[in-house]
Design a protein around this motif. Structure first.
Motif, PDB file in Angstrom:
ATOM      1  N   PHE A   1       0.797  -1.218   0.000  1.00  0.00           N
ATOM      2  CA  PHE A   1       0.000   0.000   0.000  1.00  0.00           C
ATOM      3  C   PHE A   1       0.835   1.276   0.000  1.00  0.00           C
TER       4      PHE A   1
ATOM      5  N   THR B   1      -4.528  -7.784  -0.182  1.00  0.00           N
ATOM      6  CA  THR B   1      -5.605  -6.786  -0.110  1.00  0.00           C
ATOM      7  C   THR B   1      -6.772  -7.315   0.715  1.00  0.00           C
TER       8      THR B   1
ATOM      9  N   ALA C   1      -7.057  -0.431  -0.856  1.00  0.00           N
ATOM     10  CA  ALA C   1      -7.097  -1.893  -0.959  1.00  0.00           C
ATOM     11  C   ALA C   1      -8.009  -2.321  -2.103  1.00  0.00           C
TER      12      ALA C   1
ATOM     13  N   ARG D   1      -6.276  -1.558  -5.509  1.00  0.00           N
ATOM     14  CA  ARG D   1      -5.197  -2.462  -5.895  1.00  0.00           C
ATOM     15  C   ARG D   1      -5.723  -3.875  -6.137  1.00  0.00           C
ATOM     16  N   ALA D   2      -6.766  -4.245  -5.447  1.00  0.00           N
ATOM     17  CA  ALA D   2      -7.390  -5.532  -5.730  1.00  0.00           C
ATOM     18  C   ALA D   2      -7.978  -5.532  -7.145  1.00  0.00           C
TER      19      ALA D   2
END
Length: 347
Positions: free
Chosen positions: A24, A62, A75, A78-79
């Motif tokens: 992150f 994530t 999260a 990025r997932a």
């Protein structure tokens, strides 16, 4: 009593704490030569495992981050990016929607969703085109099998091939390869014909021209049965000095010099003889102005009474022998006749 619920946040936790987690981080940390654990963790994400394994690790991380903070836009973002890399676009859109449900003004996630939506449409369009291409290939194969009406005939298979405009059988004997491996060169529909493939669609044949004198060959991948041998030979060999030039196939200019394997310059268009051997091992001399269809007709016409003969389509291809006129030609023909007699065939 324990339950499968997220653990409570540790005392003093803040969202800024996630910036210390490699997955992150907003920026790659400096590699100052010290034991930078964050830097090493990021490198491991990039270089360890296959791409699918790396993206799977991102999804696991994530998920763990969302267990700590179920409302972490970073999260979710990025997932979704990991899911895009795995071409799981529907799930990626769902991840974005879940984030926008509690953070509708998040510009980055909204832009990410728009991008994923476009990628999903392009992917689905590509998959539909692929499915349509495979469907057409299956249909063409079905029609091709119908065109080659195969029936057992002693040690070979005889195929009646109907081809416009004459609508006449080519009388080919279709023989599989010795090791049952299909050659990449097979009879195929004319790609220039854009209509619906039927048994009347023009078919092109792979044709090998064999030069036994030099133990080499040429391949014509798409020989139209209505095309003459001279039109192809004129694109491959230079014209004979003093002889009228032959018309080339497809308007291609004739070569100025012969192939490297013919330093003596024997292979010129007017100095060549073409031969074919039939299923019954008869030797036919093919006039260069004859078409492939003419050669097929000649092979079938000379069969002994009550028997059938024709050219062999071996492993998907037809073959013809090309020789320079003169003594070398006569020597090869005499040798063929001796070998045929030794095999028990009568002249």
């Amino acid at each position: 009593m324990s339950a499968p619920y997220p653990e409570p946040r540790p005392p003093g936790f803040s969202l800024a704490d996630l910036d210390s987690v490699p997955l992150f981080m907003r920026h790659l940390p400096e590699d100052d030569g010290s034991n930078n654990l964050a830097f090493e963790a990021l490198q491991s994400l990039v270089y360890e495992g296959t791409p699918d394994e790396n993206f799977g690790m991102v999804l696991r991380d994530t998920s763990a981050a969302l267990m700590i903070n179920p409302r972490s836009p970073k999260a979710y973002f990025r997932a979704s990016a990991a899911l895009v890399s795995l071409e799981r676009y529907t799930e990626a859109l769902d991840v974005c929607d879940r984030c926008l449900a509690f953070d509708p003004q998040n510009t980055s996630v909204r832009q990410q969703r728009d991008k994923i939506s476009g990628l999903k449409e392009a992917y689905e369009r590509k998959e539909m085109e692929k499915a349509e291409r495979l469907r057409k290939e299956r249909e063409e194969k079905r029609v091709m099998n119908a065109v080659f009406q195969v029936s057992s005939a002693s040690r070979s298979v005889r195929a009646e091939v109907t081809h416009p405009p004459i609508l006449k059988a080519l009388n080919l004997f279709v023989l599989p390869s010795a090791n049952n491996a299909q050659s990449q060169y097979q009879p195929h529909f004319d790609p220039a014909f854009s209509g619906l493939r039927t048994s009347a669609t023009p078919i092109l044949f792979p044709v090998f021209l064999l030069y036994p004198q030099h133990n080499t060959s040429d391949l014509i991948t798409s020989f139209d049965p209505s095309a003459s041998f001279s039109s192809h030979l004129a694109t491959m060999f230079p014209p004979t000095p003093g002889a009228p030039p032959l018309q080339t196939a497809y308007g291609v200019r004739p070569p100025e010099k012969g192939p490297d394997w013919d330093p003596a310059g024997e292979y010129t268009t007017s100095n060549l003889s073409v031969y074919a051997t039939t299923h019954r091992r008869r030797l036919l001399k093919i006039g260069k102005r004859m078409t492939l269809r003419d050669a097929c007709d000649a092979a079938a016409a000379g069969a002994p009474p009550g028997e059938k003969d024709g050219l062999e389509l071996r492993d998907g291809s037809l073959s013809f022998i090309v020789l320079p006129k003169g003594e070398r030609e006569r020597a090869w023909v005499d040798d063929f006749k001796r070998r045929r007699a030794a095999e028990g065939y009568q002249s």
